[in-house]
Design a protein around this motif. Sequence first.
Motif, PDB file in Angstrom:
ATOM      1  N   SER A 199       0.893  -1.109  -0.166  1.00  0.00           N
ATOM      2  CA  SER A 199       0.208   0.031  -0.039  1.00  0.00           C
ATOM      3  C   SER A 199       0.767   1.329  -0.135  1.00  0.00           C
ATOM      4  CB  SER A 199      -0.899   0.055   1.252  1.00  0.00           C
ATOM      5  OG  SER A 199      -0.275   0.391   2.332  1.00  0.00           O
ATOM      6  N   ASP A 200       0.315   2.104  -0.303  1.00  0.00           N
ATOM      7  CA  ASP A 200       1.064   3.845  -0.111  1.00  0.00           C
ATOM      8  C   ASP A 200      -0.009   4.632   0.713  1.00  0.00           C
ATOM      9  OD1 ASP A 200      -1.287   4.404  -1.734  1.00  0.00           O
ATOM     10  OD2 ASP A 200      -0.230   5.639  -3.208  1.00  0.00           O
ATOM     11  N   GLU A 201      -0.404   3.855   1.889  1.00  0.00           N
ATOM     12  CA  GLU A 201      -1.246   4.734   2.915  1.00  0.00           C
ATOM     13  C   GLU A 201      -0.490   5.999   3.566  1.00  0.00           C
ATOM     14  OE1 GLU A 201      -4.238   1.757   5.032  1.00  0.00           O
ATOM     15  OE2 GLU A 201      -2.226   1.158   5.363  1.00  0.00           O
ATOM     16  N   GLU A 204       1.713   9.004  -0.344  1.00  0.00           N
ATOM     17  CA  GLU A 204       1.093   8.978  -1.687  1.00  0.00           C
ATOM     18  C   GLU A 204       2.032   8.585  -2.679  1.00  0.00           C
ATOM     19  OE1 GLU A 204      -1.564   7.939  -4.514  1.00  0.00           O
ATOM     20  OE2 GLU A 204      -2.045   8.477  -2.517  1.00  0.00           O
ATOM     21  N   ASN A 227      -4.500   5.914  -8.501  1.00  0.00           N
ATOM     22  CA  ASN A 227      -5.137   6.834  -7.290  1.00  0.00           C
ATOM     23  C   ASN A 227      -6.562   7.644  -7.785  1.00  0.00           C
ATOM     24  OD1 ASN A 227      -5.264   7.367  -4.557  1.00  0.00           O
ATOM     25  ND2 ASN A 227      -4.091   9.688  -5.046  1.00  0.00           N
ATOM     26  N   ASP A 233      -5.540   3.516  -2.259  1.00  0.00           N
ATOM     27  CA  ASP A 233      -4.213   3.351  -1.329  1.00  0.00           C
ATOM     28  C   ASP A 233      -3.605   2.039  -0.914  1.00  0.00           C
ATOM     29  OD1 ASP A 233      -3.710   6.009  -1.042  1.00  0.00           O
ATOM     30  OD2 ASP A 233      -4.795   6.134   0.865  1.00  0.00           O
TER      31      ASP A 233
END
Length: 258
Positions: A199-201, A204, A227, A233
């Motif tokens: 994930s890119d929690e 971003e 996105n 995310d």
Amino acid sequence: MHVLQVCKLVTLGITLVITMDPNLGKCEEISNTCAVISCGTHAHNGLPGRDGRDGKEGPKGEQGDVGLQGLRGLQGPPGKAGPTGPKGAKGPPGEKGQEGKSGLLDLEDLRTQFRALGGHMQTLQDNLEKQQKILLFLGGKKIGDKVLVTNGKEENFDAAKEKCTDAGGLLAAPRNEAENAAIQDLLQRDASQAFLGISDEHVEGLFKYVSGEQITFSNWNLGEPNNNKDAEDCVEILSDGKWNDIPCSLARLVICEF
């Protein structure tokens, strides 16, 4: 000329001489002169005389009382270190300690402990292999050092992570093409999409494994990640093995790696 007039003239002359020459105006000379020529009636007061000379220093007076003690002065710099004192006498010998073990005995103890530790390690290895076989029997798939398994249920991203962690593993995340194909194979049995442990929690566009490391392999679908609506995310793997970023709140198949 009368005697009185003569005395007045003489006195006046002396006075004039003294006034003109101070060195001649000593008291002794005036007194002697006046003693000889003083006669008749009292004359008028003469001019004031000069200040007399200081007298001789008198005797030393008695010693006065001791005065009050003054304020304490500032502390001076420390003095030089004094000489080293004499060496003290040697003390009595202490009590004899317990006899130590031989170095050979200690080495033998270590060997025994290593043999026991090796036995424990072998037991753990056997148990791990047994658990892997059980997982494979339940529909898991082995790839390299990993064993992949699914519980057949769909959960959101946080719930899926928790399920895998509680079982002692991690949400599956491929690090090479072979692992990606193995996850794809499990996916085709139970569902068309599954969450990956990626994930890119936190940042971003910076995708990381759930273990915190930045990803070293990816297999994004065309135009992904995008996105969409600034709300994607998490990552899913599709039935063809391609990746897509999606909202973490969606439900996807849970696949764990051990």
